[in-house]
Scaffold this motif. Structure first.
Motif, PDB file in Angstrom:
ATOM      1  N   TYR A 154       3.604  28.880  27.063  1.00  0.00           N
ATOM      2  CA  TYR A 154       4.576  29.596  27.837  1.00  0.00           C
ATOM      3  C   TYR A 154       4.510  29.626  29.176  1.00  0.00           C
ATOM      4  O   TYR A 154       5.559  29.379  29.992  1.00  0.00           O
ATOM      5  CB  TYR A 154       4.761  30.876  27.228  1.00  0.00           C
ATOM      6  CG  TYR A 154       5.678  31.884  27.750  1.00  0.00           C
ATOM      7  CD1 TYR A 154       7.114  31.444  27.758  1.00  0.00           C
ATOM      8  CD2 TYR A 154       5.594  33.131  28.402  1.00  0.00           C
ATOM      9  CE1 TYR A 154       8.021  32.322  28.461  1.00  0.00           C
ATOM     10  CE2 TYR A 154       6.341  33.757  29.074  1.00  0.00           C
ATOM     11  CZ  TYR A 154       7.652  33.122  29.024  1.00  0.00           C
ATOM     12  OH  TYR A 154       8.922  34.381  29.655  1.00  0.00           O
ATOM     13  N   ILE A 155       3.364  30.018  29.892  1.00  0.00           N
ATOM     14  CA  ILE A 155       3.473  29.875  30.998  1.00  0.00           C
ATOM     15  C   ILE A 155       3.403  28.670  31.866  1.00  0.00           C
ATOM     16  O   ILE A 155       3.898  28.702  32.886  1.00  0.00           O
ATOM     17  CB  ILE A 155       2.209  30.870  31.648  1.00  0.00           C
ATOM     18  CG1 ILE A 155       0.835  30.061  31.176  1.00  0.00           C
ATOM     19  CG2 ILE A 155       1.942  32.234  31.147  1.00  0.00           C
ATOM     20  CD1 ILE A 155      -0.556  30.533  31.926  1.00  0.00           C
ATOM     21  N   LYS A 156       2.912  27.484  31.147  1.00  0.00           N
ATOM     22  CA  LYS A 156       3.336  26.287  31.724  1.00  0.00           C
ATOM     23  C   LYS A 156       4.835  25.914  31.697  1.00  0.00           C
ATOM     24  O   LYS A 156       5.213  25.264  32.514  1.00  0.00           O
ATOM     25  CB  LYS A 156       2.419  25.295  30.920  1.00  0.00           C
ATOM     26  CG  LYS A 156       0.798  25.488  30.984  1.00  0.00           C
ATOM     27  CD  LYS A 156       0.169  24.515  30.180  1.00  0.00           C
ATOM     28  CE  LYS A 156       0.065  22.936  30.485  1.00  0.00           C
ATOM     29  NZ  LYS A 156      -0.713  22.277  29.858  1.00  0.00           N
ATOM     30  N   ALA A 157       5.678  26.434  30.716  1.00  0.00           N
ATOM     31  CA  ALA A 157       6.876  26.026  30.669  1.00  0.00           C
ATOM     32  C   ALA A 157       7.642  26.758  31.717  1.00  0.00           C
ATOM     33  O   ALA A 157       8.395  26.182  32.112  1.00  0.00           O
ATOM     34  CB  ALA A 157       7.610  26.270  29.315  1.00  0.00           C
ATOM     35  N   GLU A 158       7.327  28.038  31.931  1.00  0.00           N
ATOM     36  CA  GLU A 158       7.981  28.920  32.738  1.00  0.00           C
ATOM     37  C   GLU A 158       7.540  28.284  34.328  1.00  0.00           C
ATOM     38  O   GLU A 158       8.318  28.540  35.096  1.00  0.00           O
ATOM     39  CB  GLU A 158       7.337  30.130  32.745  1.00  0.00           C
ATOM     40  CG  GLU A 158       8.152  31.272  31.854  1.00  0.00           C
ATOM     41  CD  GLU A 158       9.261  31.585  32.422  1.00  0.00           C
ATOM     42  OE1 GLU A 158       9.901  31.163  33.478  1.00  0.00           O
ATOM     43  OE2 GLU A 158       9.942  32.821  31.724  1.00  0.00           O
ATOM     44  N   GLY A 159       6.345  27.589  34.291  1.00  0.00           N
ATOM     45  CA  GLY A 159       6.193  26.870  35.626  1.00  0.00           C
ATOM     46  C   GLY A 159       5.444  27.815  36.801  1.00  0.00           C
ATOM     47  O   GLY A 159       5.399  27.475  37.933  1.00  0.00           O
ATOM     48  N   LYS A 160       4.915  28.907  36.027  1.00  0.00           N
ATOM     49  CA  LYS A 160       4.319  29.738  37.344  1.00  0.00           C
ATOM     50  C   LYS A 160       2.692  29.799  36.998  1.00  0.00           C
ATOM     51  O   LYS A 160       1.921  30.578  37.657  1.00  0.00           O
ATOM     52  CB  LYS A 160       4.898  31.349  37.054  1.00  0.00           C
ATOM     53  CG  LYS A 160       6.255  31.271  37.522  1.00  0.00           C
ATOM     54  CD  LYS A 160       6.844  32.679  37.392  1.00  0.00           C
ATOM     55  CE  LYS A 160       8.350  32.943  37.808  1.00  0.00           C
ATOM     56  NZ  LYS A 160       8.743  34.225  37.665  1.00  0.00           N
ATOM     57  N   GLY A 161       2.282  29.127  35.870  1.00  0.00           N
ATOM     58  CA  GLY A 161       0.813  29.251  35.698  1.00  0.00           C
ATOM     59  C   GLY A 161       0.409  30.714  35.337  1.00  0.00           C
ATOM     60  O   GLY A 161       0.963  31.428  34.949  1.00  0.00           O
ATOM     61  N   MET A 162      -0.977  30.935  36.121  1.00  0.00           N
ATOM     62  CA  MET A 162      -1.708  32.088  36.161  1.00  0.00           C
ATOM     63  C   MET A 162      -1.196  32.993  36.958  1.00  0.00           C
ATOM     64  O   MET A 162      -1.726  34.063  36.952  1.00  0.00           O
ATOM     65  CB  MET A 162      -3.062  31.655  36.283  1.00  0.00           C
ATOM     66  CG  MET A 162      -3.866  31.000  35.295  1.00  0.00           C
ATOM     67  SD  MET A 162      -3.533  31.488  33.379  1.00  0.00           S
ATOM     68  CE  MET A 162      -4.193  32.858  33.499  1.00  0.00           C
ATOM     69  N   HIS A 163       0.184  32.775  37.524  1.00  0.00           N
ATOM     70  CA  HIS A 163       0.459  33.941  38.514  1.00  0.00           C
ATOM     71  C   HIS A 163       1.328  34.733  37.475  1.00  0.00           C
ATOM     72  O   HIS A 163       1.864  35.603  38.011  1.00  0.00           O
ATOM     73  CB  HIS A 163       1.647  33.172  39.454  1.00  0.00           C
ATOM     74  CG  HIS A 163       0.786  32.484  40.397  1.00  0.00           C
ATOM     75  ND1 HIS A 163       0.474  33.125  41.772  1.00  0.00           N
ATOM     76  CD2 HIS A 163       0.463  31.123  40.640  1.00  0.00           C
ATOM     77  CE1 HIS A 163       0.003  32.143  42.552  1.00  0.00           C
ATOM     78  NE2 HIS A 163       0.016  31.168  41.861  1.00  0.00           N
ATOM     79  N   MET A 164       1.447  34.266  36.225  1.00  0.00           N
ATOM     80  CA  MET A 164       2.150  35.126  35.196  1.00  0.00           C
ATOM     81  C   MET A 164       1.051  35.881  34.345  1.00  0.00           C
ATOM     82  O   MET A 164       0.290  35.046  33.812  1.00  0.00           O
ATOM     83  CB  MET A 164       2.995  34.438  34.307  1.00  0.00           C
ATOM     84  CG  MET A 164       3.744  35.284  33.338  1.00  0.00           C
ATOM     85  SD  MET A 164       4.886  34.105  32.379  1.00  0.00           S
ATOM     86  CE  MET A 164       5.990  34.040  33.361  1.00  0.00           C
ATOM     87  N   PRO A 165       0.648  37.193  34.485  1.00  0.00           N
ATOM     88  CA  PRO A 165      -0.344  37.570  33.673  1.00  0.00           C
ATOM     89  C   PRO A 165      -0.224  37.397  32.403  1.00  0.00           C
ATOM     90  O   PRO A 165       1.068  37.780  31.589  1.00  0.00           O
ATOM     91  CB  PRO A 165      -0.135  39.231  34.214  1.00  0.00           C
ATOM     92  CG  PRO A 165       0.405  39.144  35.445  1.00  0.00           C
ATOM     93  CD  PRO A 165       1.082  38.046  35.423  1.00  0.00           C
ATOM     94  N   LEU A 166      -1.235  37.062  31.515  1.00  0.00           N
ATOM     95  CA  LEU A 166      -1.324  36.831  30.187  1.00  0.00           C
ATOM     96  C   LEU A 166      -0.943  38.282  29.339  1.00  0.00           C
ATOM     97  O   LEU A 166      -0.529  37.875  28.223  1.00  0.00           O
ATOM     98  CB  LEU A 166      -2.660  36.275  29.799  1.00  0.00           C
ATOM     99  CG  LEU A 166      -2.993  34.872  30.180  1.00  0.00           C
ATOM    100  CD1 LEU A 166      -4.116  34.621  29.797  1.00  0.00           C
ATOM    101  CD2 LEU A 166      -1.681  34.028  29.657  1.00  0.00           C
ATOM    102  N   ASP A 167      -1.394  39.436  29.918  1.00  0.00           N
ATOM    103  CA  ASP A 167      -0.967  40.737  29.129  1.00  0.00           C
ATOM    104  C   ASP A 167       0.483  41.216  29.351  1.00  0.00           C
ATOM    105  O   ASP A 167       0.772  42.238  28.758  1.00  0.00           O
ATOM    106  CB  ASP A 167      -1.927  41.563  29.470  1.00  0.00           C
ATOM    107  CG  ASP A 167      -2.025  42.126  30.834  1.00  0.00           C
ATOM    108  OD1 ASP A 167      -1.267  41.159  31.752  1.00  0.00           O
ATOM    109  OD2 ASP A 167      -2.842  42.917  31.142  1.00  0.00           O
ATOM    110  N   SER A 168       1.193  40.469  30.305  1.00  0.00           N
ATOM    111  CA  SER A 168       2.608  40.890  30.674  1.00  0.00           C
ATOM    112  C   SER A 168       3.584  40.556  29.403  1.00  0.00           C
ATOM    113  O   SER A 168       4.532  40.998  29.491  1.00  0.00           O
ATOM    114  CB  SER A 168       2.995  40.351  31.846  1.00  0.00           C
ATOM    115  OG  SER A 168       3.243  38.790  31.946  1.00  0.00           O
TER     116      SER A 168
END
Length: 231
Positions: A154-168
């Motif tokens: 999901y975070i790879k599809a969104e294109g933000k990588g680890m800038h998107m917290p996994l617990d969000s």
């Protein structure tokens, strides 16, 4: 249309194969590959780029490898072909490349290894960590990798990588149904479809596409078939 090619890595490429294959790519892509410290990572990265090249030719008839452009979060995309999105993942003996012309795509493959499940409590959403902890012990590792690959895809599809917290955000897993994603504030995230797959024993593969109609083909190829195409 969404297509995934999965490459099984039999062994590392010999030097007299690795470097000629490396030379088939742009100098910028070559530099990115050679920045990896571990030899295994360099080989997987090279094979991932060759698999992308193969996939674009097989699916869309694109003969020459397009130059890769990167967003502010260092996610690569094809500026020359804006309607095509792609994503690459590799782990252990598998490299996977997914392409779609129907939105954004993220893929993540992981080799399942024993791991301290406290990682889930530290990085996953509380609902996911609770799900793992309350599961039958022999299934806990399996569930951990399901959540991990889904979240990475999901975070790879969104294109933000680890800038998107996994617990969000968190996933609900239902027996026999596609996983569903929600914000940790309980709002449902619309417009994404997810598939979990097992390309081989002890491997998990998650695919995420931003489309309401998600049909895909998973095609497995071997190293000889791929490398011989570019030597």
């Amino acid at each position: 249309m969404t297509v995934l090619y999965a490459l099984h890595i039999d062994n590392l490429l010999p030097e007299n194969t690795f470097y000629p294959l490396l030379d088939t790519l742009s100098t910028r892509v070559q530099a990115g590959i050679m920045r990896f410290k571990k030899e295994t990572d360099r080989h997987r990265s090279l094979l991932g780029k060759l698999l992308l090249k193969w996939t674009l030719r097989k699916v869309y008839g694109i003969q020459a490898m397009p130059e890769l452009t990167y967003n502010q979060y260092k996610r690569p995309y094809l500026k020359e072909f804006p309607s095509i999105d792609f994503n690459i993942s590799h782990s252990g003996g598998w490299v996977v490349c997914g392409v779609t012309d129907n939105g954004q795509i993220g893929v993540d493959v992981q080799q399942m290894r024993p791991i301290n499940l406290e990682i889930a409590r530290r990085f996953f959403a509380p609902r996911e960590a609770n799900f793992i902890e309350n599961s039958v012990p022999e299934y806990q590792l399996d569930y951990f990798y399901r959540f991990w690959t889904l979240k990475e895809a999901y975070i790879k599809a969104e294109g933000k990588g680890m800038h998107m917290p996994l617990d969000s955000f968190y996933f609900d897993l239902y027996m026999g149904l596609a996983p569903e994603i929600r914000l940790s504030s309980n709002g449902k995230i619309e417009g994404w479809k997810f598939i979990l797959h097992e390309p081989a024993k002890d491997y998990k593969l998650a695919v995420c596409v931003s489309t309401n109609a998600f049909n895909y083909n998973l095609i497995k190829i071997n190293m000889d078939r791929l490398t011989e195409a570019y030597l």
